[in-house]
Design a protein around this motif. Structure first.
Motif, PDB file in Angstrom:
ATOM      1  N   PRO A   1      52.601  -3.301   7.667  1.00 38.08           N
ATOM      2  CA  PRO A   1      52.983  -2.903   6.296  1.00 38.08           C
ATOM      3  C   PRO A   1      53.910  -1.692   6.238  1.00 38.08           C
ATOM      4  N   VAL A   2      54.098  -0.983   7.357  1.00 40.04           N
ATOM      5  CA  VAL A   2      54.954   0.211   7.357  1.00 40.04           C
ATOM      6  C   VAL A   2      56.285  -0.065   8.039  1.00 40.04           C
ATOM      7  N   ASN A   3      56.261  -0.537   9.300  1.00 40.82           N
ATOM      8  CA  ASN A   3      57.533  -0.774   9.999  1.00 40.82           C
ATOM      9  C   ASN A   3      58.059  -2.198   9.825  1.00 40.82           C
ATOM     10  N   HIS A   4      57.232  -3.090   9.242  1.00 42.52           N
ATOM     11  CA  HIS A   4      57.627  -4.453   8.870  1.00 42.52           C
ATOM     12  C   HIS A   4      57.957  -5.355  10.064  1.00 42.52           C
TER      13      HIS A   4
ATOM     14  N   GLY B   1      45.929  -1.468   9.187  1.00 40.98           N
ATOM     15  CA  GLY B   1      45.631  -0.689   8.001  1.00 40.98           C
ATOM     16  C   GLY B   1      46.879  -0.366   7.200  1.00 40.98           C
ATOM     17  N   PRO B   2      46.708   0.133   5.986  1.00 40.87           N
ATOM     18  CA  PRO B   2      47.864   0.429   5.118  1.00 40.87           C
ATOM     19  C   PRO B   2      48.777   1.514   5.670  1.00 40.87           C
ATOM     20  N   ASP B   3      48.292   2.352   6.614  1.00 42.64           N
ATOM     21  CA  ASP B   3      49.134   3.376   7.216  1.00 42.64           C
ATOM     22  C   ASP B   3      49.709   2.926   8.555  1.00 42.64           C
ATOM     23  N   GLY B   4      49.464   1.659   8.934  1.00 38.31           N
ATOM     24  CA  GLY B   4      49.987   1.135  10.181  1.00 38.31           C
ATOM     25  C   GLY B   4      49.044   1.235  11.352  1.00 38.31           C
ATOM     26  N   ARG B   5      47.850   1.764  11.164  1.00 38.02           N
ATOM     27  CA  ARG B   5      46.871   1.855  12.250  1.00 38.02           C
ATOM     28  C   ARG B   5      46.413   0.448  12.630  1.00 38.02           C
ATOM     29  N   LEU B   6      46.420   0.148  13.927  1.00 40.69           N
ATOM     30  CA  LEU B   6      45.949  -1.145  14.414  1.00 40.69           C
ATOM     31  C   LEU B   6      44.441  -1.085  14.620  1.00 40.69           C
ATOM     32  N   PHE B   7      43.755  -2.188  14.250  1.00 45.60           N
ATOM     33  CA  PHE B   7      42.304  -2.270  14.403  1.00 45.60           C
ATOM     34  C   PHE B   7      41.938  -3.498  15.226  1.00 45.60           C
ATOM     35  N   ALA B   8      40.933  -3.325  16.090  1.00 38.62           N
ATOM     36  CA  ALA B   8      40.354  -4.436  16.845  1.00 38.62           C
ATOM     37  C   ALA B   8      38.842  -4.387  16.658  1.00 38.62           C
ATOM     38  N   GLY B   9      38.225  -5.533  16.461  1.00 39.99           N
ATOM     39  CA  GLY B   9      36.791  -5.575  16.220  1.00 39.99           C
ATOM     40  C   GLY B   9      36.090  -6.510  17.171  1.00 39.99           C
ATOM     41  N   GLY B  10      34.894  -6.118  17.572  1.00 40.64           N
ATOM     42  CA  GLY B  10      34.097  -6.950  18.468  1.00 40.64           C
ATOM     43  C   GLY B  10      32.630  -6.600  18.353  1.00 40.64           C
ATOM     44  N   VAL B  11      31.875  -7.002  19.353  1.00 38.76           N
ATOM     45  CA  VAL B  11      30.439  -6.775  19.336  1.00 38.76           C
ATOM     46  C   VAL B  11      29.992  -6.375  20.732  1.00 38.76           C
ATOM     47  N   MET B  12      29.037  -5.479  20.812  1.00 38.33           N
ATOM     48  CA  MET B  12      28.457  -5.085  22.094  1.00 38.33           C
ATOM     49  C   MET B  12      26.983  -5.439  22.098  1.00 38.33           C
TER      50      MET B  12
ATOM     51  N   SER C   1      41.181   9.683  -0.495  1.00 46.99           N
ATOM     52  CA  SER C   1      41.016  10.451   0.737  1.00 46.99           C
ATOM     53  C   SER C   1      41.313   9.622   1.981  1.00 46.99           C
ATOM     54  N   GLY C   2      42.208   8.661   1.872  1.00 53.60           N
ATOM     55  CA  GLY C   2      42.490   7.783   3.007  1.00 53.60           C
ATOM     56  C   GLY C   2      42.360   6.349   2.580  1.00 53.60           C
ATOM     57  N   TYR C   3      41.567   5.586   3.303  1.00 57.51           N
ATOM     58  CA  TYR C   3      41.305   4.214   2.875  1.00 57.51           C
ATOM     59  C   TYR C   3      40.003   3.710   3.493  1.00 57.51           C
ATOM     60  N   TYR C   4      39.422   2.706   2.820  1.00 59.99           N
ATOM     61  CA  TYR C   4      38.212   2.050   3.283  1.00 59.99           C
ATOM     62  C   TYR C   4      38.598   0.918   4.243  1.00 59.99           C
ATOM     63  N   VAL C   5      37.732   0.678   5.221  1.00 56.50           N
ATOM     64  CA  VAL C   5      37.897  -0.423   6.157  1.00 56.50           C
ATOM     65  C   VAL C   5      36.642  -1.286   6.077  1.00 56.50           C
ATOM     66  N   TYR C   6      36.824  -2.589   5.861  1.00 61.44           N
ATOM     67  CA  TYR C   6      35.698  -3.524   5.763  1.00 61.44           C
ATOM     68  C   TYR C   6      35.726  -4.482   6.945  1.00 61.44           C
ATOM     69  N   PHE C   7      34.547  -4.689   7.538  1.00 60.48           N
ATOM     70  CA  PHE C   7      34.428  -5.512   8.737  1.00 60.48           C
ATOM     71  C   PHE C   7      33.030  -6.135   8.754  1.00 60.48           C
TER      72      PHE C   7
END
Length: 799
Positions: free
Chosen positions: A196-199, A247-258, A300-306
């Motif tokens: 969403p930032v660098n496209h 994320g809206p600021d360009g942060r990359l997220f990866a999700g998993g389980v341990m 104050s930033g943004y919420y992340v839902y997972f």
């Protein structure tokens, strides 16, 4: 498989419309039972104050949508309706999983197997795109992007424009471009996103080490010379990452389980340098991985839902909470999640019941699944008075009280918060607030569902079951509620099923000694032979692996004193054993014929009957049935002459065999692919992969003809209470004026009392039988119409 008491009842798992009905049933009415297993959620603004929410489901109704009005506080959540081109009659079923929405055209693009289909809320809009082998896709700014394997075993990125008026996709002249020249076929899960930032376009691969491909050009400047740069960081430990987002600021997220079930936790990693390095966060939120990330802007930033967890600050450590941590009326699960595009405090979640929402960023949640006809009913039991019923489904336990009455009410339960799919239910007929519900565990309630206690679990190590073993059937003895029988099915190869008996209402259990024989239970039928003798029939799945074979119908004899004896052999007409048969469903008619349906090892449908006082099972004719297909469900209904007759389901069709007939007749044909799991006859209640429906036995229905007149038929209901002392009520229904006699006999065939002998009008009738002065024991009541049609039932006087 469904498990039912010995009653004349009918419940049918099928898809209803469109259909042609050849039997004696009216058009179906939808019962208010909503919800189901939701696969994906997304939302798009359609005006400054309105959002349309779309969901895909694991049912024949592939997709639904609803409108949310944000012009008021709180918002108004409209009822869902099925998408016209992706509902039960279109045949896409649960194969439609994830999807993306195009805000400009109002069209959605959904993955169907390895293809992409597009559709809008208008009928006739569906299109199947020529794409094949689709691995991942996304929609961004009026453009569609998808990846697919190419002929050189590499991966290409396809891209093009979506017409804002027609929703038509036009692939760009420079498309496709090569994303990766080679591909590891073991990699199954991939994600495609636009930054969403660098496209630029980003492509993510599953694994312990997050792998990121980034396009050299922005999404709107892709060309034949565009290349992708691959970035792989060092190992992040033992967590396997399957879900990605930006994320809206360009942060990359990866999700998993341990960890491993049930001791497993969500892990999130994030990167601020295009995946070169990652910070890992143990959210300390239990459960498996969510299916996607969704983000909500905040001051104050943004919420992340997972999944069932959310972070109130950019996904960082010590900011994670559980969905509904303040309060909820439903139970969220680790499925899809979606932030509303108009109001970021409104969030949509998958729940154990269906779809839920929150208006305070996930702190409290509630159900919004009205209209979602996707509940997959697995079992149902109703009391003889036809006022209370319990249903087992993939989305919770449902209970209805005052059924068809002025105060009819439906309630959903998750015993002890257990949101796993439920496979079976049973109830105490005289005390319908006492019920059992089974999944991996068996729960019991004695107060109508207000509280539950776990009375059995397949997780007990001494039983030797595995993670996938489940309680497939449960039954309460109709004359003694202390006696409860349950069956276990174990899908894992080499793991046996089991049969358990409780003599104290489920407090303690004894596993039946089945010697060397495996019992992969599908259904159970308890049939009282007399006051102190009961035969328990157990239908077992066909499994033949040389060491853990399972097949046929097992029997258990149960007497007046505690204890039960297991018998493995199912004896055929010639005296030999029937071993090449997998049994799925059982039922009994009013004179004691025991029926079972299933298939042999060649998947040829088979139905057997065991006559009263007979020691062998007789195979019924196969003429009229398809050459292949398992008979998955069975009930006892009526043929066109008013005589009792077996009805079975094979594939998507329903058949019946007339009394004395030599060929099965087609009763209904439903859309190809429909799974008919359960049949329950009275007035017809229809439990399907899309919901619960009611039908009446008052005519035939054809989509292109007026209802036809039927020959007179009659329904004789079980008496209640049963057992009784000294009075009981007998109900029956006539569809036409008839001369009626209702007579009670003892087991020697001697007439005890004539209750009715007169001409009566069509409708329901009720008679009280007073057994004062009679000895305890089994009695038979027979209803005869015009000296021609006779129906009988048994009742037990217990002093």
């Amino acid at each position: 498989m469904a498990m039912k008491r010995f009653t004349l009842s009918f419940l049918l798992m099928l898809v209803i419309l469109p259909l042609t009905a050849f039997g004696q049933l009216s058009a179906p009415d939808v019962e208010a039972v909503y919800g189901g297993r939701i696969s994906w959620i997304s939302a798009v603004p359609v005006s400054a104050t309105e959002t349309q929410v779309f969901i895909s489901t694991e049912s024949a109704n592939s997709m639904f949508f609803a409108t949310v009005d944000h012009s008021t506080t709180p918002p108004v959540f409209g009822a869902f309706e099925s998408l016209p081109d992706l509902n039960a009659d279109d045949g896409y079923g649960s194969q439609v999983r994830d999807f993306c929405l195009d805000e400009n055209s109002g069209y959605l693009f959904a993955r169907y197997n390895d293809k992409i289909v597009s559709a809008s809320t208008s009928p006739g809009s569906l299109t199947i795109l020529p794409a094949m082998g689709v691995m991942a896709f996304t929609v961004y700014d009026g453009r569609l992007f998808y990846t697919a394997l190419n002929l050189s075993a590499g991966v290409d990125l396809h891209f093009g424009v979506i017409d804002s008026a027609s929703g038509a996709f036009s692939e760009d002249a420079a498309s496709p471009v090569t994303l990766a020249s080679s591909w590891d076929p073991a990699v199954q899960l991939t994600h495609l996103k636009v930054h969403p930032v660098n496209h630029h376009v980003y492509y993510f691969l599953e694994g312990e080490t997050p792998t990121v491909y980034k396009s050299g050009d922005t999404y709107d400047a892709l060309n034949a010379a565009t290349t992708f740069t691959k970035t792989t960081s060092g190992s992040l430990g033992s967590t396997y990452y399957t879900v990605y987002g930006i994320g809206p600021d360009g942060r990359l997220f990866a999700g998993g389980v341990m960890g491993e079930e049930p001791d497993h936790f969500k892990v999130v990693a994030y990167s601020d340098d295009d995946g070169a390095s990652w910070d890992t966060v143990n959210t300390h939120m239990g459960g498996t991985s969510g299916q996607n990330f969704s983000f909500a802007d905040a001051d104050s930033g943004y919420y992340v839902y997972f999944g069932t967890a959310f972070s109130y600050y950019k996904g960082e450590a010590n900011t994670w909470k559980g969905i509904g941590s303040i309060g909820f009326e439903t139970h969220p699960n680790d499925g899809a999640v979606c932030v509303d595009p108009i109001n970021p405090q409104v969030v949509y979640f998958t729940t154990d019941q269906g779809i839920g929402a929150s208006t305070d960023s996930g702190n409290t949640i509630f159900e919004i699944d009205e209209g979602v006809e996707a509940i997959q009913i697995k079992d149902m039991e109703m009391n003889d008075a036809k006022t209370t019923a319990w249903l087992a489904s993939k989305s919770g336990i449902r209970k209805v009280t005052d059924y068809t009455g002025p105060a009819e009410s439906w309630t959903t339960y998750y015993p002890n918060g257990d949101g796993s799919p439920y496979y079976c239910v049973a109830m105490v007929n005289e005390h319908p607030d006492t019920a059992f519900a089974g999944n991996v565990r068996l729960y019991k309630t004695e107060d109508g569902g207000a509280t539950w206690s776990q009375v059995f679990t397949t997780e007990t190590p001494e039983y030797g079951f595995t993670f996938w073993s489940f309680v497939s059937a449960v039954e309460v003895h109709p004359y003694s509620s202390d006696v409860v029988i349950l069956g276990v099915n174990s899908p894992d190869e080499g793991v046996n099923g089991g049969i358990f008996v409780s003599e104290d209402g489920g407090t303690s259990w004894e596993q039946m000694d089945t010697d060397v024989y495996n019992t992969e239970v599908q259904d159970i039928l308890i049939y009282p032979e007399s006051e102190d003798s009961t035969t328990i029939y157990v239908a077992c799945e066909y499994v033949h692996d040389g060491t853990h074979s399972s097949y046929g119908v097992k029997t258990i004899t149960h007497g007046s004193t505690p204890g039960a004896v297991f018998h493995n052999d199912m004896i055929g007409e010639s005296g030999g054993l029937i071993t090449n048969f997998g049994a799925y469903d059982l039922d009994a008619d009013s004179v004691g014929n025991i029926y079972v349906c299933g298939a042999n090892s060649a998947n040829e449908p088979r139905v057997y009957v065991k006559r009263p006082d007979s020691t062998y099972w007789e195979m019924l004719p196969t003429a009229g049935l398809p050459a292949n297909g398992t008979a998955t469900a069975l009930t006892i209904g009526y043929d066109t002459n008013g005589n009792q007759a077996p009805y079975i389901a094979v594939g998507s069709d329903l058949y019946y065999l007339e009394d004395g007939g030599s060929e099965w007749q087609l009763a209904y044909s439903y859309p190809v692919g429909t799974e008919i799991n359960m049949l329950y006859w009275d007035d017809l209640l229809v439990g399907t992969g899309t919901g619960l429906y009611g039908q009446k036995l008052n005519g035939t229905t054809d989509v292109s003809h007026e209802p036809a007149q039927l020959p007179a038929s009659v329904v004789l209901r079980p008496n209640y209470p049963n057992p009784f002392n000294p009075t009981t009520t007998i109900e029956y229904r006539l569809s036409g004026t008839s001369h009626v006699t209702l007579t009670v006999y003892n087991t020697l065939g001697q007439k005890v009392k004539e209750l009715v002998n007169q001409t009566q009008q069509a409708g329901s009738h009720r008679v009280t039988f007073d057994a004062d002065g009679l000895a305890s024991g089994v009695y038979i009541y027979r209803l005869t119409l015009n000296n021609r049609v006779s129906l009988t039932r048994k009742m037990l006087l217990m002093r």
